[in-house]
Design a protein around this motif. Structure first.
Motif, PDB file in Angstrom:
ATOM      1  N   ASN A  95       0.817  -0.906   0.083  1.00 20.93           N
ATOM      2  CA  ASN A  95       0.093  -0.186  -0.103  1.00 20.93           C
ATOM      3  C   ASN A  95       0.866   1.112   0.009  1.00 20.93           C
ATOM      4  O   ASN A  95       1.817   1.148   0.828  1.00 20.93           O
ATOM      5  CB  ASN A  95      -0.807  -0.210   1.157  1.00 20.93           C
ATOM      6  CG  ASN A  95      -2.115  -0.967   1.234  1.00 20.93           C
ATOM      7  OD1 ASN A  95      -3.262  -0.796   1.782  1.00 20.93           O
ATOM      8  ND2 ASN A  95      -2.125  -1.825   0.204  1.00 20.93           N
ATOM      9  N   VAL A  96       0.685   2.138  -0.945  1.00 17.04           N
ATOM     10  CA  VAL A  96       1.569   3.158  -0.929  1.00 17.04           C
ATOM     11  C   VAL A  96       0.771   4.671  -0.778  1.00 17.04           C
ATOM     12  O   VAL A  96      -0.301   4.688  -1.355  1.00 17.04           O
ATOM     13  CB  VAL A  96       2.277   3.289  -2.344  1.00 17.04           C
ATOM     14  CG1 VAL A  96       3.181   4.441  -2.682  1.00 17.04           C
ATOM     15  CG2 VAL A  96       3.132   1.940  -2.617  1.00 17.04           C
ATOM     16  N   ILE A  97       1.544   5.458  -0.314  1.00 16.22           N
ATOM     17  CA  ILE A  97       0.742   6.965  -0.238  1.00 16.22           C
ATOM     18  C   ILE A  97       1.629   7.946  -1.496  1.00 16.22           C
ATOM     19  O   ILE A  97       2.927   7.912  -1.445  1.00 16.22           O
ATOM     20  CB  ILE A  97       0.975   7.534   1.146  1.00 16.22           C
ATOM     21  CG1 ILE A  97       0.266   6.795   2.234  1.00 16.22           C
ATOM     22  CG2 ILE A  97       0.400   9.158   1.216  1.00 16.22           C
ATOM     23  CD1 ILE A  97       0.704   7.254   3.717  1.00 16.22           C
ATOM     24  N   ILE A 119      -3.378   4.211  -1.602  1.00 18.87           N
ATOM     25  CA  ILE A 119      -4.374   4.327  -0.626  1.00 18.87           C
ATOM     26  C   ILE A 119      -4.496   5.850  -0.112  1.00 18.87           C
ATOM     27  O   ILE A 119      -5.498   5.993   0.394  1.00 18.87           O
ATOM     28  CB  ILE A 119      -4.221   3.520   0.616  1.00 18.87           C
ATOM     29  CG1 ILE A 119      -2.985   3.445   1.044  1.00 18.87           C
ATOM     30  CG2 ILE A 119      -4.187   1.799  -0.076  1.00 18.87           C
ATOM     31  CD1 ILE A 119      -2.742   4.428   2.323  1.00 18.87           C
ATOM     32  N   ALA A 120      -3.755   6.674  -0.791  1.00 16.33           N
ATOM     33  CA  ALA A 120      -4.113   8.271  -0.468  1.00 16.33           C
ATOM     34  C   ALA A 120      -3.120   8.792  -1.578  1.00 16.33           C
ATOM     35  O   ALA A 120      -1.865   8.340  -1.775  1.00 16.33           O
ATOM     36  CB  ALA A 120      -3.713   8.550   1.075  1.00 16.33           C
ATOM     37  N   SER A 135      -7.236  10.232   5.967  1.00 15.20           N
ATOM     38  CA  SER A 135      -7.587   9.777   4.766  1.00 15.20           C
ATOM     39  C   SER A 135      -6.970   8.531   4.182  1.00 15.20           C
ATOM     40  O   SER A 135      -7.210   8.042   3.339  1.00 15.20           O
ATOM     41  CB  SER A 135      -6.969  11.051   3.789  1.00 15.20           C
ATOM     42  OG  SER A 135      -5.436  10.728   3.760  1.00 15.20           O
ATOM     43  N   LEU A 136      -6.283   7.831   5.064  1.00 13.05           N
ATOM     44  CA  LEU A 136      -5.743   6.758   4.954  1.00 13.05           C
ATOM     45  C   LEU A 136      -6.757   5.538   5.161  1.00 13.05           C
ATOM     46  O   LEU A 136      -7.442   5.356   6.211  1.00 13.05           O
ATOM     47  CB  LEU A 136      -4.506   6.469   5.945  1.00 13.05           C
ATOM     48  CG  LEU A 136      -3.512   7.557   5.894  1.00 13.05           C
ATOM     49  CD1 LEU A 136      -2.292   6.954   6.786  1.00 13.05           C
ATOM     50  CD2 LEU A 136      -2.903   7.618   4.426  1.00 13.05           C
ATOM     51  N   SER A 137      -6.946   4.795   4.238  1.00 13.92           N
ATOM     52  CA  SER A 137      -7.672   3.366   4.160  1.00 13.92           C
ATOM     53  C   SER A 137      -7.045   2.174   3.438  1.00 13.92           C
ATOM     54  O   SER A 137      -7.011   2.224   2.325  1.00 13.92           O
ATOM     55  CB  SER A 137      -9.034   3.612   3.290  1.00 13.92           C
ATOM     56  OG  SER A 137      -9.721   2.638   3.649  1.00 13.92           O
ATOM     57  N   ASP A 165      -2.087  -0.656  11.011  1.00 12.07           N
ATOM     58  CA  ASP A 165      -1.766  -1.842  11.559  1.00 12.07           C
ATOM     59  C   ASP A 165      -0.738  -2.789  10.913  1.00 12.07           C
ATOM     60  O   ASP A 165      -0.858  -3.849  11.041  1.00 12.07           O
ATOM     61  CB  ASP A 165      -3.195  -2.449  11.746  1.00 12.07           C
ATOM     62  CG  ASP A 165      -3.964  -1.702  13.066  1.00 12.07           C
ATOM     63  OD1 ASP A 165      -3.366  -1.100  13.681  1.00 12.07           O
ATOM     64  OD2 ASP A 165      -5.038  -1.759  12.750  1.00 12.07           O
ATOM     65  N   VAL A 166      -0.044  -2.221   9.942  1.00  8.28           N
ATOM     66  CA  VAL A 166       0.959  -2.927   9.370  1.00  8.28           C
ATOM     67  C   VAL A 166       2.302  -2.099   9.440  1.00  8.28           C
ATOM     68  O   VAL A 166       2.269  -1.118   9.536  1.00  8.28           O
ATOM     69  CB  VAL A 166       0.534  -3.034   7.721  1.00  8.28           C
ATOM     70  CG1 VAL A 166      -0.691  -4.029   7.567  1.00  8.28           C
ATOM     71  CG2 VAL A 166       0.410  -1.838   6.923  1.00  8.28           C
TER      72      VAL A 166
END
Length: 359
Positions: A95-97, A119-120, A135-137, A165-166
């Motif tokens: 998952n990357v911002i 994810i954002a 804004s993170l999901s 949580d990762v």
């Protein structure tokens, strides 16, 4: 000898005291009759250099005992692949911002190798403000979250550490050692040396030890955190001289008072420069205040026709490498730890005079 103020984003300016010490030791390291560049990386003399560099880095960063510190090759860009392959052996994807060019490159590499999801993103505000925590999901199959603390090109910096949580993976290439960091909030931190640590050729990786067994079974040996940790970053011949010079920078930083002292200076340097830009009618920085980088300050001129004149006159004044990245244009001043406050003062003085004459 003339030393100008070098505002290059990387390879960047180094402390003059470090360069002078390296120069003095270049031919004969501490009476050993050879250069560090000529030493076996497994000799007692070089191992002492390497061990001290790691110890000083751990001290500066406050690295907990349950983390390994690796000195690897390949630049931070290699870590786009390394993080993906080291953290997805038990399933899941990245998952990357997305906050700019470097986070986008990390996303593309992870997507190619293990699958990834943005994810954002700062795309909606034209990369002028970093995403907020709310804004993170994460996706259900997230193996880790990757973000770039400071986008060197765009001058966008996070004002917080994302809480998820990762394991959190952070590219700190252009912000490491500039301000205190709670390493325990991260699973992996990596940084190319050539911006705020030392010369190009080496990359620092901090990895939490419980993550060392999560690699893909097919991971190349040279990318394996577990293998590098087990071999003291010497599975192959490391970038010995870059490691040595990085160690000298760590010693210099401790002599300046450590990261806390540097953070105070860095905030003061950045505040001065942003104030000069904000109070000007000629210069502009588009980044929202809370997301402004304290390391890389991009700015544009109201009239692009003045760009070439600004660059030629600034270089003549001993202010080097102020041209912005080709993807965004304008100007950019990189004011890393080794940039003295007097260099920022000289830049502001030049900018003020230039506006008086051309504004």
């Amino acid at each position: 000898m003339t030393r100008h103020f070098n505002f290059c984003s990387g390879p960047a300016t180094l402390p003059q005291a470090v360069l002078e010490r390296a120069q003095a030791e270049l031919l004969d390291y501490q009476g050993k009759g050879l250069s560090v560049m000529e030493m076996s990386h497994r000799s007692a003399d070089y191992m002492a250099i390497a061990d001290r560099a790691e110890a000083d880095f751990r001290d500066l960063m406050g690295v907990p005992d349950n983390y390994s510190v690796l000195f690897v090759q390949g630049g931070a860009a290699t870590q786009f692949a390394a993080t993906a392959l080291n953290l997805t052996g038990k399933g899941g994807r990245a998952n990357v911002i997305d906050t700019g060019i470097w986070s986008q490159k990390a996303y593309k590499e992870a997507q190619h190798l293990v699958g990834a999801e943005v994810i954002a993103s700062s795309d909606a505000n034209n990369y002028t403000e970093a995403p907020v925590q709310g804004s993170l999901s994460l996706t259900d199959d997230a193996a880790y979250l990757h973000y770039t603390d400071n986008e060197t090109i765009g001058g966008l910096q996070f004002d917080h550490v994302p809480e998820v949580d990762v394991p959190v993976v952070c590219d700190m290439s252009s912000s490491i050692l500039s301000t205190p960091v709670d390493v325990s909030k991260f699973g992996v931190i990596y940084a190319g040396a050539q911006k705020n640590i030392g010369p190009a050729g080496i990359t620092l990786v901090i990895v939490r030890n419980d993550l060392l067994d999560r690699a893909q079974s097919s991971i190349p040996s040279m990318l394996s955190y577990q293998l590098m940790a087990a071999n003291g970053s010497m599975y192959n011949t490391p970038a010995t001289y870059s490691w040595y010079l990085s160690g000298l920078v760590f010693q210099w930083l401790k002599e300046q008072g450590g990261v806390e002292a540097m953070a105070e200076i860095n905030r003061r340097k950045a505040a001065k420069l942003y104030q000069a830009i904000d109070n000007s009618g000629l210069y502009n920085n588009p980044i929202v205040e809370r997301s402004r980088s304290i390391m890389n300050v991009p700015f544009t001129l109201a009239d692009d026709a003045l760009n070439s004149t600004f660059l030629s006159e600034s270089e003549a004044a001993g202010l080097l490498a102020l041209k912005g990245h080709r993807s965004v244009g304008g100007m950019r001043a990189s004011i890393y730890n080794a940039m003295p406050e007097s260099g920022v003062d000289a830049l502001i003085e030049f900018m003020t005079d230039f506006e008086r004459r051309h504004g």
